[in-house]
Enzyme design. Structure first.
Site, PDB file in Angstrom:
ATOM      1  N   HIS A  18       0.827  -1.209   0.000  1.00 45.60           N
ATOM      2  CA  HIS A  18       0.000   0.000   0.000  1.00 45.60           C
ATOM      3  C   HIS A  18       0.864   1.264   0.000  1.00 45.60           C
ATOM      4  O   HIS A  18       0.460   2.296   0.510  1.00 45.60           O
ATOM      5  CB  HIS A  18      -1.002  -0.024   1.167  1.00 45.60           C
ATOM      6  CG  HIS A  18      -1.995  -1.133   1.007  1.00 45.60           C
ATOM      7  ND1 HIS A  18      -3.076  -1.038   0.173  1.00 45.60           N
ATOM      8  CD2 HIS A  18      -2.026  -2.388   1.537  1.00 45.60           C
ATOM      9  CE1 HIS A  18      -3.757  -2.184   0.211  1.00 45.60           C
ATOM     10  NE2 HIS A  18      -3.136  -3.023   1.024  1.00 45.60           N
ATOM     11  N   THR A  19       2.042   1.137  -0.573  1.00 40.51           N
ATOM     12  CA  THR A  19       2.920   2.298  -0.758  1.00 40.51           C
ATOM     13  C   THR A  19       2.974   2.721  -2.226  1.00 40.51           C
ATOM     14  O   THR A  19       3.231   3.883  -2.513  1.00 40.51           O
ATOM     15  CB  THR A  19       4.354   1.981  -0.290  1.00 40.51           C
ATOM     16  OG1 THR A  19       4.727   0.712  -0.822  1.00 40.51           O
ATOM     17  CG2 THR A  19       4.446   1.941   1.219  1.00 40.51           C
ATOM     18  N   GLY A  86      -6.141 -15.347  -7.346  1.00 45.29           N
ATOM     19  CA  GLY A  86      -6.781 -14.705  -6.193  1.00 45.29           C
ATOM     20  C   GLY A  86      -6.021 -14.879  -4.892  1.00 45.29           C
ATOM     21  O   GLY A  86      -6.605 -14.836  -3.819  1.00 45.29           O
ATOM     22  N   GLY A  88      -3.013 -13.149  -4.164  1.00 48.42           N
ATOM     23  CA  GLY A  88      -2.097 -12.049  -3.863  1.00 48.42           C
ATOM     24  C   GLY A  88      -0.730 -12.210  -4.503  1.00 48.42           C
ATOM     25  O   GLY A  88       0.226 -11.553  -4.107  1.00 48.42           O
ATOM     26  N   LEU A  89      -0.614 -13.108  -5.493  1.00 47.08           N
ATOM     27  CA  LEU A  89       0.657 -13.266  -6.206  1.00 47.08           C
ATOM     28  C   LEU A  89       0.558 -12.688  -7.621  1.00 47.08           C
ATOM     29  O   LEU A  89       1.354 -12.999  -8.493  1.00 47.08           O
ATOM     30  CB  LEU A  89       1.077 -14.742  -6.245  1.00 47.08           C
ATOM     31  CG  LEU A  89       1.307 -15.387  -4.874  1.00 47.08           C
ATOM     32  CD1 LEU A  89       1.678 -16.862  -5.021  1.00 47.08           C
ATOM     33  CD2 LEU A  89       2.383 -14.661  -4.068  1.00 47.08           C
ATOM     34  N   SER A  90      -0.445 -11.845  -7.821  1.00 41.25           N
ATOM     35  CA  SER A  90      -0.590 -11.092  -9.074  1.00 41.25           C
ATOM     36  C   SER A  90      -0.851 -11.957 -10.297  1.00 41.25           C
ATOM     37  O   SER A  90      -0.262 -11.749 -11.364  1.00 41.25           O
ATOM     38  CB  SER A  90       0.643 -10.222  -9.337  1.00 41.25           C
ATOM     39  OG  SER A  90       0.785  -9.282  -8.317  1.00 41.25           O
ATOM     40  N   SER A  91      -1.778 -12.911 -10.151  1.00 39.99           N
ATOM     41  CA  SER A  91      -2.117 -13.739 -11.312  1.00 39.99           C
ATOM     42  C   SER A  91      -2.711 -12.887 -12.429  1.00 39.99           C
ATOM     43  O   SER A  91      -2.449 -13.140 -13.607  1.00 39.99           O
ATOM     44  CB  SER A  91      -3.091 -14.847 -10.917  1.00 39.99           C
ATOM     45  OG  SER A  91      -4.272 -14.298 -10.379  1.00 39.99           O
ATOM     46  N   ASP A 136       2.717  -4.462  -9.422  1.00 47.94           N
ATOM     47  CA  ASP A 136       2.576  -5.839  -9.917  1.00 47.94           C
ATOM     48  C   ASP A 136       3.007  -5.952 -11.378  1.00 47.94           C
ATOM     49  O   ASP A 136       3.759  -6.851 -11.757  1.00 47.94           O
ATOM     50  CB  ASP A 136       1.127  -6.306  -9.765  1.00 47.94           C
ATOM     51  CG  ASP A 136       0.618  -6.141  -8.339  1.00 47.94           C
ATOM     52  OD1 ASP A 136       1.443  -5.922  -7.436  1.00 47.94           O
ATOM     53  OD2 ASP A 136      -0.606  -6.215  -8.135  1.00 47.94           O
TER      54      ASP A 136
HETATM   55  C1  GLA Z   1      -2.325  -4.874  -5.041  1.00 55.12           C
HETATM   56  C2  GLA Z   1      -2.147  -3.769  -6.088  1.00 55.12           C
HETATM   57  C3  GLA Z   1      -0.742  -3.193  -6.007  1.00 55.12           C
HETATM   58  C4  GLA Z   1      -0.400  -2.764  -4.585  1.00 55.12           C
HETATM   59  C5  GLA Z   1      -0.719  -3.875  -3.585  1.00 55.12           C
HETATM   60  C6  GLA Z   1      -0.540  -3.441  -2.169  1.00 55.12           C
HETATM   61  O1  GLA Z   1      -1.492  -5.958  -5.338  1.00 55.12           O
HETATM   62  O2  GLA Z   1      -2.372  -4.285  -7.385  1.00 55.12           O
HETATM   63  O3  GLA Z   1      -0.620  -2.108  -6.912  1.00 55.12           O
HETATM   64  O4  GLA Z   1      -1.055  -1.580  -4.262  1.00 55.12           O
HETATM   65  O5  GLA Z   1      -2.038  -4.367  -3.742  1.00 55.12           O
HETATM   66  O6  GLA Z   1       0.776  -3.117  -1.927  1.00 55.12           O
END
Ligand code: GLA
Length: 324
Positions: A18-19, A86, A88-91, A136
């Site tokens: 969240h940065t 789904g 949190g590994l950016s699928s 991501d």
């Molecule tokens: C998701 C968003 C990213 C980032 C993270 C939190 O993965 O796609 O851009 O904001 O949450 O760090």
């Protein structure tokens, strides 16, 4: 038109959540789980076969990526993925970047990494309605074997930070679907933008700890940026204890100040530390998904097995699939 065989990796974020949408710092790595597109460019429509199960979002992302690139071509291809969906590994970013790479290959087009990542970010936001940051997509594009990436999300400068052989990275999926993640994410982002505006700043990147001392959401962002820079230092000197300590602090901040953890994620962090990890934290947006941990490389396999997780390796970013 020419044959296409491309891949784009998922990512895990070591620290800095969240940065990115606050113009801040992140420290992710592209991982050895990827999305692959095999087929050919056409003059027609998008004929995509999602062999590992696509949903309506997958088709929306595909159309949005083509629109964002401004290309008028079709694709007849099979899409496979080893990035868990789904979690949190950016699928979905791996999918967007793999498709964008495929479109570019079909057109013989070479785009600068930041431009490719930006197009994918715009496409995902258009397709999902979630106003995500750039981490991501840029990680999937710019990943580097055996390195984490220190990304300045204001300048979009990417600085590789070698992962010492002595440090292992473990990921554990909580198995919790990230329900409400989209709306809560947008709400958090709006709160950060409002806090920056109140302070007369362009983004929370520019705030001092004193300025945000009484605002837990903004306080997380400011303290997390400091931890990312310290963690990049710790990683580059192989200081596992310090890296682990910073990751645990990050988790506490995400849990208490930013309020994006869940009891299950908190429990997993505790189990990983009990099993011998030097540090662990939720990774990505939170509200479910995965926990990331660091440990002595020699112990990583045992810790992963004890906690139902797996080891990840840092790999190169998106590109043509090479033989072997
Ligand atoms: C998701 C968003 C990213 C980032 C993270 C939190 O993965 O796609 O851009 O904001 O949450 O760090």
């Amino acid at each position: 038109m020419r044959e296409i065989a491309v891949r784009a990796p998922g990512r895990v974020n070591l620290i800095g959540d969240h940065t990115d949408y606050n113009d801040g710092f992140v420290l992710p790595l592209a991982i050895d789980r990827d999305c692959r597109v095999l087929g050919r460019g056409t003059r027609g429509e998008l004929e995509l076969r999602f062999l590992d199960g696509g949903d309506e979002n997958s088709f929306r992302i595909a159309n949005a990526v083509r629109d964002a690139l401004g290309l008028d071509i079709g694709l007849d291809a099979e899409v496979t993925s080893t990035v868990p969906v789904g979690s949190g590994l950016s699928s979905s970013s791996a999918l967007a970047v793999a498709l964008a790479t495929a479109f570019c290959e079909a057109e013989g087009l070479r785009l600068p990494p930041v431009e490719l990542a930006r197009a994918c970010q715009a496409a995902e936001t258009a397709a999902t309605g979630v106003p995500g940051g750039i981490m991501d997509q840029l990680t999937s594009v710019a990943g580097l074997e055996d390195n984490a990436l220190l990304i300045d999300c204001r300048s979009l400068e990417v600085t590789p930070v070698p992962l010492p052989e002595t440090i292992g990275v473990v990921v554990v999926d909580s198995g919790l679907p990230r329900r409400l993640a989209g709306s809560a994410y947008a709400e958090r982002r709006a709160a950060c933008e409002a806090a920056a505006a109140r302070l007369g700043l362009k983004a929370l990147r520019d705030a001092t700890p004193e300025q945000v001392a009484n605002d837990p959401r903004a306080r997380h962002v400011v303290s997390e940026n400091g931890r990312v820079l310290a963690a990049a230092d710790a990683l580059s000197t192989g200081n596992l204890d310090e890296l682990g300590r910073l990751m645990l602090e990050s988790h506490v901040s995400l849990r208490d100040d930013y309020e994006v953890s869940t009891p299950e994620l908190d429990t997993l962090v505790g189990r990983l530390v009990d099993a011998g990890a030097s540090g662990a934290r939720l990774t990505g947006a939170g509200f479910g998904g995965c926990v990331v941990a660091v440990a002595r490389a020699k112990e990583a396999e045992r810790i992963a097995a004890a906690c139902g997780g797996f080891i990840v390796r840092a790999v190169d970013g998106a590109g043509p699939l090479t033989a072997g």
